[in-house]
Design a protein around this motif. Sequence first.
Motif, mmCIF file in Angstrom:
data_model
loop_
_atom_site.group_PDB
_atom_site.id
_atom_site.type_symbol
_atom_site.label_atom_id
_atom_site.label_comp_id
_atom_site.label_asym_id
_atom_site.label_seq_id
_atom_site.Cartn_x
_atom_site.Cartn_y
_atom_site.Cartn_z
ATOM 1 N N ASP A 232 13.262 -14.847 3.443
ATOM 2 C CA ASP A 232 12.902 -13.766 2.529
ATOM 3 C C ASP A 232 11.906 -12.855 3.246
ATOM 4 N N LEU A 233 12.331 -11.657 3.582
ATOM 5 C CA LEU A 233 11.483 -10.768 4.365
ATOM 6 C C LEU A 233 10.382 -10.119 3.535
ATOM 7 N N PHE A 234 10.342 -10.417 2.237
ATOM 8 C CA PHE A 234 9.230 -9.959 1.419
ATOM 9 C C PHE A 234 8.180 -11.045 1.236
ATOM 10 N N ALA B 254 11.915 -0.956 -1.875
ATOM 11 C CA ALA B 254 10.960 -1.533 -0.931
ATOM 12 C C ALA B 254 9.608 -1.769 -1.595
ATOM 13 N N TYR B 255 9.154 -0.804 -2.394
ATOM 14 C CA TYR B 255 7.852 -0.942 -3.036
ATOM 15 C C TYR B 255 7.862 -1.995 -4.143
ATOM 16 N N ALA B 256 9.052 -2.309 -4.665
ATOM 17 C CA ALA B 256 9.144 -3.326 -5.721
ATOM 18 C C ALA B 256 8.865 -4.714 -5.193
ATOM 19 N N GLY B 257 8.992 -4.897 -3.891
ATOM 20 C CA GLY B 257 8.646 -6.179 -3.289
ATOM 21 C C GLY B 257 9.674 -7.272 -3.473
ATOM 22 N N LYS B 258 10.929 -6.894 -3.729
ATOM 23 C CA LYS B 258 11.992 -7.882 -3.890
ATOM 24 C C LYS B 258 13.154 -7.526 -2.974
ATOM 25 N N GLU B 259 13.749 -8.545 -2.404
ATOM 26 C CA GLU B 259 14.836 -8.319 -1.452
ATOM 27 C C GLU B 259 16.171 -8.211 -2.187
ATOM 28 N N THR B 260 16.683 -7.015 -2.323
ATOM 29 C CA THR B 260 18.005 -6.795 -2.915
ATOM 30 C C THR B 260 19.070 -6.897 -1.828
ATOM 31 N N ARG C 128 0.824 -1.205 0.000
ATOM 32 C CA ARG C 128 0.000 0.000 0.000
ATOM 33 C C ARG C 128 0.863 1.262 0.000
ATOM 34 N N ARG C 129 2.119 1.068 -0.412
ATOM 35 C CA ARG C 129 3.072 2.159 -0.581
ATOM 36 C C ARG C 129 3.242 2.990 0.692
ATOM 37 N N GLN C 130 3.392 2.251 1.779
ATOM 38 C CA GLN C 130 3.701 2.875 3.063
ATOM 39 C C GLN C 130 5.019 2.296 3.554
ATOM 40 N N LEU C 131 5.892 3.159 4.050
ATOM 41 C CA LEU C 131 7.240 2.717 4.406
ATOM 42 C C LEU C 131 7.553 3.073 5.856
ATOM 43 N N SER D 22 20.056 1.760 -0.888
ATOM 44 C CA SER D 22 18.708 1.360 -1.276
ATOM 45 C C SER D 22 17.789 2.574 -1.196
ATOM 46 N N ASN D 23 16.501 2.378 -1.484
ATOM 47 C CA ASN D 23 15.565 3.502 -1.485
ATOM 48 C C ASN D 23 14.130 2.997 -1.386
ATOM 49 N N GLU D 24 13.183 3.943 -1.438
ATOM 50 C CA GLU D 24 11.765 3.584 -1.354
ATOM 51 C C GLU D 24 11.359 2.660 -2.499
#
Length: 285
Positions: A259-261, A198-204, A178-181, A193-195
Amino acid sequence: MSEPGGEADAALCAALVRGADFDRYAATLFVDPPSRRSLLALYAFNTEIVRIREQVSQPLPGEIRLQWWADTLAGSGHGGVEGNPVAAELLRAVSRHALPVAALSQLIEAHFFDLYNDPMPDVTALEAYAADTDGTLLALAARIVDQGSGAIDHLARHAGMALGLTRAIARLPFDASRRQLFLPLELLQRHGSNEADAYAGKETPALRQALNDLIAIALKHLDAAQQLLAEAPPAARRAFLPLALARRDLGVMAEADTDLFTPFDRSRLTTLWTLWKASRSRSFR
């Protein structure tokens, strides 16, 4: 004057917490029945506050709902609370345990942040948010099960930060959707890293490094809380049983193959078993 709240209201609060916040519901199973009713009222109130973001499409209606709760606690609301079982039960708990309205108001104020999509700026801001939300709940819970003290408030602050940071990590997939960080933006940027990541939903790799840092900070607060817990009055310790769940969850989160996503899950049986074991330990380790 009759006391606000009735058996039907108490049952509704219990059902609400059981469905929406099973961790806290399960923790109340280990306290005496009179305290349990008041704890469930407190946690039902928290559930109502937390889920406002999900019930509104714009911030303004959310602000109005939060203000209603603030006005009700301050005694300046319009009308009675007969039509709101959670409010009736909460006022009963406030009266019975002399709960400070200022603390409840502080919790409400902190949740205004939830209504907007502004990212959490840094770790200090996240710690303050966790202390004002989870920490406040723990301090109030300690007053319910055993009249709190300054030492309990210090314990509650560290414990609240541990629980709040753990929850920010566990809720990452949901919040990102829901695009909340709630992950601190400054911490993400420190690791490259950046917002958007996080919104992409993949763990880099960069995002994972930031998450590992946050896990370490949560563990630091958890260790501090559990040291203080050993010195707390035995009755008050029951309010801090959820720390055992945080210890377990942070251990799982720290594993390299977690995987935290992927939505974080813990069975209800595991929750109850963890809390039962902790209830037999002095520091809930």
